[in-house]
Design an enzyme around this catalytic site. Sequence first.
Site, mmCIF file in Angstrom:
data_model
loop_
_atom_site.group_PDB
_atom_site.id
_atom_site.type_symbol
_atom_site.label_atom_id
_atom_site.label_comp_id
_atom_site.label_asym_id
_atom_site.label_seq_id
_atom_site.Cartn_x
_atom_site.Cartn_y
_atom_site.Cartn_z
ATOM 1 N N HIS A 23 37.960 34.426 38.252
ATOM 2 C CA HIS A 23 37.364 33.789 37.084
ATOM 3 C C HIS A 23 35.820 33.776 37.163
ATOM 4 O O HIS A 23 35.273 33.316 38.151
ATOM 5 C CB HIS A 23 37.915 32.363 36.995
ATOM 6 C CG HIS A 23 37.543 31.634 35.740
ATOM 7 N ND1 HIS A 23 37.883 32.095 34.479
ATOM 8 C CD2 HIS A 23 36.872 30.480 35.541
ATOM 9 C CE1 HIS A 23 37.438 31.239 33.572
ATOM 10 N NE2 HIS A 23 36.819 30.257 34.189
ATOM 11 N N SER A 73 34.274 31.272 30.041
ATOM 12 C CA SER A 73 35.161 30.161 30.377
ATOM 13 C C SER A 73 35.224 29.130 29.233
ATOM 14 O O SER A 73 35.536 29.503 28.102
ATOM 15 C CB SER A 73 34.700 29.532 31.699
ATOM 16 O OG SER A 73 35.674 28.660 32.184
ATOM 17 N N ASP A 111 42.158 36.043 37.611
ATOM 18 C CA ASP A 111 41.849 34.828 36.854
ATOM 19 C C ASP A 111 43.129 34.212 36.297
ATOM 20 O O ASP A 111 43.955 34.903 35.698
ATOM 21 C CB ASP A 111 40.895 35.218 35.705
ATOM 22 C CG ASP A 111 40.401 34.031 34.900
ATOM 23 O OD1 ASP A 111 40.772 32.886 35.216
ATOM 24 O OD2 ASP A 111 39.639 34.272 33.939
#
Length: 397
Positions: free
Chosen positions: A371, A239, A339
């Site tokens: 995600h 991320s 995601d």
Amino acid sequence: MVNFSKYVFNSFPPIFKYLMFLLLSFFLYLLTNEWSNAWPSNPLLLPKLTPHLNVSNSDSDQEESTKPVDVSTGLDLEIQYDFPPFLRLYKSGRVERLLGTALVPSSAFATPKVLCKDVIIDEKTGLAARLYMPNFTHIDSPTINKKKLSILIYVHGGAFVVESAFSPTYQRYLTKLVSKGRLLVVSVNYRLAPENTLPTAYDDTWQAVKWVVQNAKSGPEKFLSQHGDLNRIFMAGDSAGGNIAHNTVMRAGKEGLHKYNNGMRIKGLVLMNPYFWGKEPLKDEKRDKETIQRLESTWGFVCGWKYNINHPFVNPLSLRDKWKKLGCERVLVTISEYDLFRPRGKAYVEGLRESGWNGLVEVYETKGENHVYFLWKPNEEKAEKEMEMVISFLNRP
Ligand SMILES: *[C@@H]1O[C@H](CO)[C@@H](O)[C@H](O)[C@H]1NC(C)=O
């Protein structure tokens, strides 16, 4: 003296006295708590506000977020910036983190297969890292394996504002990674926004890379000097950590890590569900107005409104020919089907291929997942497969 001032004051014209009265009232107003409430919600003021913020690093997060709200002044009742689900910044300057604040010692999730400890990299800024390596006396007993280990510099995620190298989430994930793959991990506890807006996280991570090279060469950190392979330095992040890892390897290419490392470069980069964005929509990107506004606003928040949403820090597609200077030999990008950032991950792979960069880039997709799913359920089959993929990427010659 008193009579003299009175005399001088009485000699002023009435309009002047009136103006002085207004000025005095204004100063009184400034001195009261009302002033803090009077901060306009203009985000550009945030960088000026940051010196007054009292949380300096995530070690104190927990304490900070459980601090009772000071009702007497009412300062915490007004929100300066709301960043759900991660945090709230109050007009008082207090930062309330709503998740990702738990911390665990290096002994948490202990297994005899893995050694783990914390180090301070910079006393001044509090930059620290958590180190992991295989416990050779356990796994290789009685013969000690002399082969040096790949060094993985790991950058945690959390939207640049939450999480820590010391959180249970990363402790669990990285302990598992090291118990499965023969590698040495340096998990960087970079400073978070909004107390430290970008580029602080980039600078901290770069400092950590130089610290790793220095210590792998000559110590004093024994994990690195005795077991780290200087020819096999990798970077990885998930991320926002993927974003930081990418920008750090760009910097390694630009500033030349080889200056610090006898010509050695970073060997590989792993971006797991990386956070990137940009002004122009991609063809398979789901973008409604609310999402666009939220992504642009929160990027502004984490960088103190220094870089726009097309800045190469957040949109590598705008790097163009600079991208070919990415300072490593190979890249793995992992994406997850549901995601929001999946199309950006794919575009990263295509863009890097087209940039003229002289390396290998590949993509690994997980179906039916969201995600960074692998952090929340590392023991499920899909997460284990993704981890195996990462380990095989790191262990390739
Ligand atoms: C490392 O392995 C040895 C041998 O199995 C064991 O005695 C020791 O406790 C282990 N170290 C840790 C920190 O688990």
